[in-house]
Design a protein around this motif. Structure first.
Motif, PDB file in Angstrom:
ATOM      1  N   ILE A   1     -74.723  20.840 -35.458  1.00 50.95           N
ATOM      2  CA  ILE A   1     -74.580  19.806 -36.487  1.00 50.95           C
ATOM      3  C   ILE A   1     -75.369  18.593 -36.003  1.00 50.95           C
ATOM      4  O   ILE A   1     -75.052  18.018 -34.965  1.00 50.95           O
ATOM      5  N   ARG A   2     -76.373  18.204 -36.761  1.00 53.87           N
ATOM      6  CA  ARG A   2     -77.308  17.178 -36.301  1.00 53.87           C
ATOM      7  C   ARG A   2     -77.157  15.893 -37.100  1.00 53.87           C
ATOM      8  O   ARG A   2     -77.167  15.908 -38.335  1.00 53.87           O
ATOM      9  N   LEU A   3     -77.028  14.799 -36.379  1.00 51.76           N
ATOM     10  CA  LEU A   3     -77.053  13.468 -36.978  1.00 51.76           C
ATOM     11  C   LEU A   3     -78.322  12.777 -36.501  1.00 51.76           C
ATOM     12  O   LEU A   3     -78.445  12.443 -35.318  1.00 51.76           O
ATOM     13  N   GLN A   4     -79.273  12.599 -37.405  1.00 55.66           N
ATOM     14  CA  GLN A   4     -80.519  11.919 -37.071  1.00 55.66           C
ATOM     15  C   GLN A   4     -80.337  10.421 -37.276  1.00 55.66           C
ATOM     16  O   GLN A   4     -80.081   9.968 -38.387  1.00 55.66           O
ATOM     17  N   CYS A   5     -80.452   9.663 -36.211  1.00 57.13           N
ATOM     18  CA  CYS A   5     -80.250   8.217 -36.310  1.00 57.13           C
ATOM     19  C   CYS A   5     -81.538   7.530 -36.752  1.00 57.13           C
ATOM     20  O   CYS A   5     -82.641   8.027 -36.510  1.00 57.13           O
ATOM     21  N   TYR A   6     -81.371   6.382 -37.386  1.00 51.85           N
ATOM     22  CA  TYR A   6     -82.505   5.587 -37.834  1.00 51.85           C
ATOM     23  C   TYR A   6     -82.017   4.156 -38.023  1.00 51.85           C
ATOM     24  O   TYR A   6     -80.809   3.886 -38.043  1.00 51.85           O
ATOM     25  N   GLU A   7     -82.957   3.250 -38.137  1.00 51.36           N
ATOM     26  CA  GLU A   7     -82.595   1.843 -38.299  1.00 51.36           C
ATOM     27  C   GLU A   7     -81.812   1.639 -39.594  1.00 51.36           C
ATOM     28  O   GLU A   7     -82.237   2.076 -40.660  1.00 51.36           O
ATOM     29  N   GLY A   8     -80.648   1.006 -39.493  1.00 51.16           N
ATOM     30  CA  GLY A   8     -79.837   0.733 -40.671  1.00 51.16           C
ATOM     31  C   GLY A   8     -78.772   1.770 -40.961  1.00 51.16           C
ATOM     32  O   GLY A   8     -77.983   1.593 -41.890  1.00 51.16           O
ATOM     33  N   ILE A   9     -78.710   2.853 -40.194  1.00 58.84           N
ATOM     34  CA  ILE A   9     -77.681   3.861 -40.427  1.00 58.84           C
ATOM     35  C   ILE A   9     -76.305   3.234 -40.217  1.00 58.84           C
ATOM     36  O   ILE A   9     -76.119   2.391 -39.339  1.00 58.84           O
ATOM     37  N   ASP A  10     -75.331   3.618 -41.056  1.00 54.16           N
ATOM     38  CA  ASP A  10     -73.989   3.066 -40.909  1.00 54.16           C
ATOM     39  C   ASP A  10     -72.963   4.186 -40.850  1.00 54.16           C
ATOM     40  O   ASP A  10     -73.298   5.377 -40.939  1.00 54.16           O
ATOM     41  N   ALA A  11     -71.698   3.799 -40.701  1.00 52.78           N
ATOM     42  CA  ALA A  11     -70.635   4.778 -40.487  1.00 52.78           C
ATOM     43  C   ALA A  11     -70.504   5.749 -41.652  1.00 52.78           C
ATOM     44  O   ALA A  11     -70.245   6.939 -41.452  1.00 52.78           O
ATOM     45  N   SER A  12     -70.685   5.275 -42.891  1.00 54.82           N
ATOM     46  CA  SER A  12     -70.512   6.164 -44.038  1.00 54.82           C
ATOM     47  C   SER A  12     -71.546   7.277 -44.044  1.00 54.82           C
ATOM     48  O   SER A  12     -71.273   8.395 -44.501  1.00 54.82           O
ATOM     49  N   GLN A  13     -72.732   7.004 -43.524  1.00 60.02           N
ATOM     50  CA  GLN A  13     -73.777   8.024 -43.494  1.00 60.02           C
ATOM     51  C   GLN A  13     -73.570   9.015 -42.352  1.00 60.02           C
ATOM     52  O   GLN A  13     -74.180  10.085 -42.336  1.00 60.02           O
ATOM     53  N   ALA A  14     -72.723   8.656 -41.408  1.00 61.95           N
ATOM     54  CA  ALA A  14     -72.429   9.548 -40.292  1.00 61.95           C
ATOM     55  C   ALA A  14     -71.089  10.242 -40.460  1.00 61.95           C
ATOM     56  O   ALA A  14     -70.878  11.321 -39.906  1.00 61.95           O
ATOM     57  N   LEU A  15     -70.195   9.628 -41.211  1.00 63.83           N
ATOM     58  CA  LEU A  15     -68.814  10.096 -41.259  1.00 63.83           C
ATOM     59  C   LEU A  15     -68.472  10.820 -42.560  1.00 63.83           C
ATOM     60  O   LEU A  15     -68.285  12.029 -42.584  1.00 63.83           O
TER      61      LEU A  15
END
Length: 290
Positions: A62-76
């Motif tokens: 399961i991959r979470l690609q981080c980027y500038e501006g990412i927040d909890a809702s986009q990860a959770l």
């Protein structure tokens, strides 16, 4: 797995060759259920380690690609608003007729069927899994703080549904290209390892394990050339990923050796900046002559 050597052997069976230090810290992160933070130059195999771990464990990656501006809702998690609106229109008819109470209608809007699982929540709910948090250095401080809380407790709270805890903590691999320094609090939560470019013998072994049907002579030539390219003052020195691409490109062309002409034509597989390409072309004859 009972030892770092056994882990290294099993990783090797997937095509990922880990040295003794990397195998040991990876083994300990699994045994201690601690996230593994990998830093190093791009193309040194940080992401590939997570992929290899998922393969050898037979669990989802399961991959979470981080980027500038990412927040909890986009990860959770998030809610499927279009479906909720359609559902709400149906509820309006039912509440008007008195067939459903307003409180029940409101609760039904936040039913499981409307929940959109993002990578972190998906990893907690469906573990065992390997959660890859890729390029964490691209995210900001607030996102780091959010991750620290999740990785400390392996739980998340959804106001409409309650607290969700991982039955088995996922294997977590964080990667960073060190475009900025990560906070000490996050580093303390993790086991840490710096992955450097491999030496010549190890890189030859890596290429041979990934592309076994290429001749030893061609692999040795390409790896030797890449090792020398890394010594040049390049904007982006080639990583192992570029070495593999170069060998694969030569294989597709049917090349039996890396001569000056074929090397110049295939530089796009290994060099990704115009400034670097100009510098390498000027030095290519010297690189191949070594």
């Amino acid at each position: 797995m009972t030892s770092p050597q056994e882990l290294a052997d099993r990783l090797g069976a997937t095509g990922y060759l880990a040295d003794e230090d990397l195998a040991t810290v990876t083994f300990l992160s699994r045994e201690m259920q601690r996230p593994l933070l990998l830093e190093g130059a791009p193309g040194t195999g940080k992401t590939a380690l997570a992929e290899a771990l998922a393969e050898l464990e037979g669990v989802p990656l399961i991959r979470l690609q981080c980027y500038e501006g990412i927040d909890a809702s986009q990860a959770l998690y998030d809610w499927d608003f279009p479906r909720q609106i359609l559902h709400l229109r149906t509820l309006e008819t039912l509440t008007t007729k008195g067939e459903i109470l307003p409180d029940e209608a409101e609760r039904s809007l936040f039913d499981e069927r409307f929940l959109l699982e993002r990578p972190v929540l998906r990893a907690l709910r469906h573990s065992p899994a390997v959660l890859l948090i890729d390029e964490i250095d691209r995210a900001d401080d607030e996102f780091e703080a959010f991750l620290l809380e999740v990785l400390s407790s392996w739980t998340v709270s959804i106001p409409e549904l309650g607290t969700i805890s991982a039955r088995v903590p996922p294997t977590v691999v964080l990667t960073s290209n060190r475009t900025r320094e990560l906070h000490d609090a996050l580093k303390r939560r993790c086991l840490y390892h710096w992955i450097d470019h491999p030496g010549l013998e190890r890189e030859v072994a890596i290429v041979r394990s990934r592309i076994p049907d290429v001749t030893q002579a061609l692999v040795a030539q390409v790896v030797g050339a890449v090792q020398h390219l890394r010594a040049l003052d390049l904007v982006k020195p080639p990583g192992v990923a570029e070495t593999l691409d170069w060998v694969a490109a030569l294989q597709r062309l049917g090349a039996q050796e890396l001569d000056l002409q074929v090397a110049a034509r295939t530089l796009g597989a290994v060099i990704k900046y115009r400034e670097d390409a100009d510098r390498v072309r000027d030095a290519l004859d010297r690189v191949l002559a070594r």
